[in-house]
Design an enzyme around this catalytic site. Structure first.
Site, PDB file in Angstrom:
ATOM      1  N   GLY A  54       0.802  -1.225   0.000  1.00 11.32           N
ATOM      2  CA  GLY A  54       0.000   0.000   0.000  1.00 11.32           C
ATOM      3  C   GLY A  54       0.831   1.269   0.000  1.00 11.32           C
ATOM      4  N   ARG A 124      -8.496   7.487   4.356  1.00 11.76           N
ATOM      5  CA  ARG A 124      -9.591   8.468   4.229  1.00 11.76           C
ATOM      6  C   ARG A 124      -9.588   9.163   2.881  1.00 11.76           C
ATOM      7  NH1 ARG A 124     -10.024  13.070   8.442  1.00 11.76           N
ATOM      8  NH2 ARG A 124      -7.764  12.954   8.806  1.00 11.76           N
ATOM      9  N   ILE A 160      -0.986   0.566  12.841  1.00  9.27           N
ATOM     10  CA  ILE A 160      -1.071   1.859  12.142  1.00  9.27           C
ATOM     11  C   ILE A 160      -2.487   2.080  11.601  1.00  9.27           C
ATOM     12  CG2 ILE A 160      -0.236   3.115  10.097  1.00  9.27           C
ATOM     13  CD1 ILE A 160       2.474   1.712  10.488  1.00  9.27           C
ATOM     14  N   ASP A 193       1.979  12.017  14.857  1.00 12.91           N
ATOM     15  CA  ASP A 193       1.552  13.226  15.571  1.00 12.91           C
ATOM     16  C   ASP A 193       2.760  13.927  16.192  1.00 12.91           C
ATOM     17  OD1 ASP A 193      -1.176  12.631  15.014  1.00 12.91           O
ATOM     18  OD2 ASP A 193      -1.136  11.147  16.610  1.00 12.91           O
ATOM     19  N   HIS A 220      -5.320   9.116  18.547  1.00 19.77           N
ATOM     20  CA  HIS A 220      -4.917   9.518  17.189  1.00 19.77           C
ATOM     21  C   HIS A 220      -6.129   9.865  16.330  1.00 19.77           C
ATOM     22  CE1 HIS A 220      -2.564   9.936  13.595  1.00 19.77           C
ATOM     23  NE2 HIS A 220      -3.307   9.036  12.976  1.00 19.77           N
ATOM     24  N   MET A 271       4.139   9.139   7.043  1.00 19.12           N
ATOM     25  CA  MET A 271       3.734   8.042   7.932  1.00 19.12           C
ATOM     26  C   MET A 271       4.749   6.917   7.892  1.00 19.12           C
ATOM     27  SD  MET A 271       1.705   6.908  10.161  1.00 19.12           S
ATOM     28  CE  MET A 271       2.727   5.704  10.983  1.00 19.12           C
TER      29      MET A 271
END
Ligand SMILES: NC(=O)C1=CN([C@@H]2O[C@H](COP(=O)(O)OP(=O)(O)OC[C@H]3O[C@@H](n4cnc5c(N)ncnc54)[C@H](O)[C@@H]3O)[C@@H](O)[C@H]2O)C=CC1
Ligand SMILES: O=C([O-])CC(=O)C(=O)O
Length: 356
Positions: A54, A124, A160, A193, A220, A271
């Site tokens: 991914g 998202r 994650i 974060d 998160h 990330m």
């Protein structure tokens, strides 16, 4: 439509893609990999990435292949692992890379692993919350954790997949059900974060981000992401306006990327960087290094909630010490109350899903 061949021929073809023979110049197979003298016997840890093909998985796989603490790297996904594995396996670094495709190969991918990193699941699109991913990602994380329970119950697990505030409680329930739950070994990855907080604070203060350390606690998602700007290292102070700007930017960092990508997913490169920073800390802890401290979303008694992100010390057993929140100012105390309210619901949702 695929032509001919029984199941065992098809599996043999897939295996050849994942761990291919070495070819002569004409392309004829001359030597099977298992007959090579080098067996990847370097000292180091065995790491699996689930969701390795991914947006996060691919750069994460590349960066883990570059990590000298890793001796074996297993790349698992339900699609595209042959290509990713072939590509990454050509890097001249120490780790031996193997690919695994589809649920039939999940158990093989997990067997013997010291650390399992899970970025599997959907990301998202603009207008969505992380909780909108729950319906798809909850089931994915549950299945993968069932595999971990069976094949590498002692592995450290880095989750994650979003919503982290719910997927970590799901993982805990799966491990409890299997009778292998050790809360020290299950960590939700909130490192991005901290990475963002360090970057944005450094920008405001005119410092090098590598010199800045901002503890980010809570969870998160949105208001559950609580940067403790009163505890920034090196010690510094902010105006009310700076505090408001930084808190909001850190809490909405994910949405900032989702909107900029305009439908093409969420943060993947930053990330992957954060995931490797965190995985490396877990591996240094496993090796026995002293003083490895990072923020993570873990089983915790720091608040009345069963899970909470704080600074934790990582060691041979995973989370070996959980640090208290430390002194909070009035702004942070108000933020903590909001964070706890939302977190309680997300944790409960995850637990209820896994128990049903
Ligand atoms: N914790 C954090 O700070 C962050 C978490 N995320 C989350 O990470 C997740 C992945 O994001 P991306 O890599 O951008 O998504 P992506 O869609 O690019 O990649 C996800 C990968 O998971 C794979 N996958 C789906 N079902 C699977 C299964 N059952 N087993 C194994 N692999 C499976 C897909 O085939 C795909 O290759 C999302 O849930 C996203 O919200 C993203 C950024 C930051
Ligand atoms: O915002 C998202 O959906 C992905 C994520 O968790 C982040 O970037 O922090």
């Amino acid at each position: 439509m695929e032509s001919g061949g029984n199941v065992s021929h098809r599996i043999a073809r897939i295996s050849a893609h994942l761990n291919p023979p070495i070819h002569s110049q004409e392309g004829t197979s001359v030597l099977m990999r298992e007959n090579c003298r080098a067996k990847g016997g370097l000292p180091g840890f065995k790491v699996a990435i689930l969701g390795a093909a991914g947006g996060i998985g691919q750069p994460l796989a590349m960066l883990m292949k570059m990590n000298p603490l890793v001796s074996v790297l297993h790349l698992y996904d339900v699609v595209n692992t042959p290509g990713v594995t072939s590509d990454i396996s050509h890097m001249d670094t120490g780790a031996v890379v193997r690919g695994f495709l589809g649920k039939e190969q999940l158990e093989e991918a997990l067997t013997g692993m010291d650390l399992v990193i899970i970025p599997a699941g959907v990301p998202r699109k603009p207008g969505m919350t992380r909780d909108d991913l729950f319906n798809i990602n909850a089931g994915i994380v549950k299945t993968l954790c069932e595999g971990i329970s069976k094949c590498c119950p002692k592995a450290i697990v880095n989750v994650i997949s979003n919503p982290v505030n719910s997927t970590v409680p799901i993982a805990a329930e799966v491990f409890k059900k299997a009778g292998i739950y050790d809360p020290r070994r299950l960590l939700g990855v909130t490192m991005l974060d901290v990475v963002r907080a360090n970057t944005f604070v450094a920008e405001v203060l005119g410092l090098d981000p590598r010199e800045v350390n901002v503890p980010v606690v809570g969870g998160h998602a949105g208001v559950t992401i609580l940067p403790l700007l009163s505890q920034v290292k090196p010690p510094c102070s902010f105006t009310a306006e700076e505090t408001e700007y930084l808190t909001s930017r850190i809490q909405n960092g994910g949405t900032e990327v989702v909107e900029a990508k305009a439908g093409a997913g969420s943060a993947t490169l930053s990330m992957a960087y954060a995931a490797v920073k965190f995985a490396d800390a877990c591996l240094r802890g496993l090796r026995g290094d002293a003083g490895v401290v990072e923020c993570a979303f873990v089983s915790s008694q720091v608040t009345e909630l069963p899970f909470f992100a704080t600074r934790v010390r990582l060691g041979r057993k995973g989370v070996e010490e959980i640090f208290p929140l430390g002194p909070l100012n009035e702004y942070e105390r108000a933020g903590l109350e909001k964070a706890k309210k939302e977190l309680a619901g997300s944790i409960e949702k995850g637990v209820a899903f896994a128990r049903k």
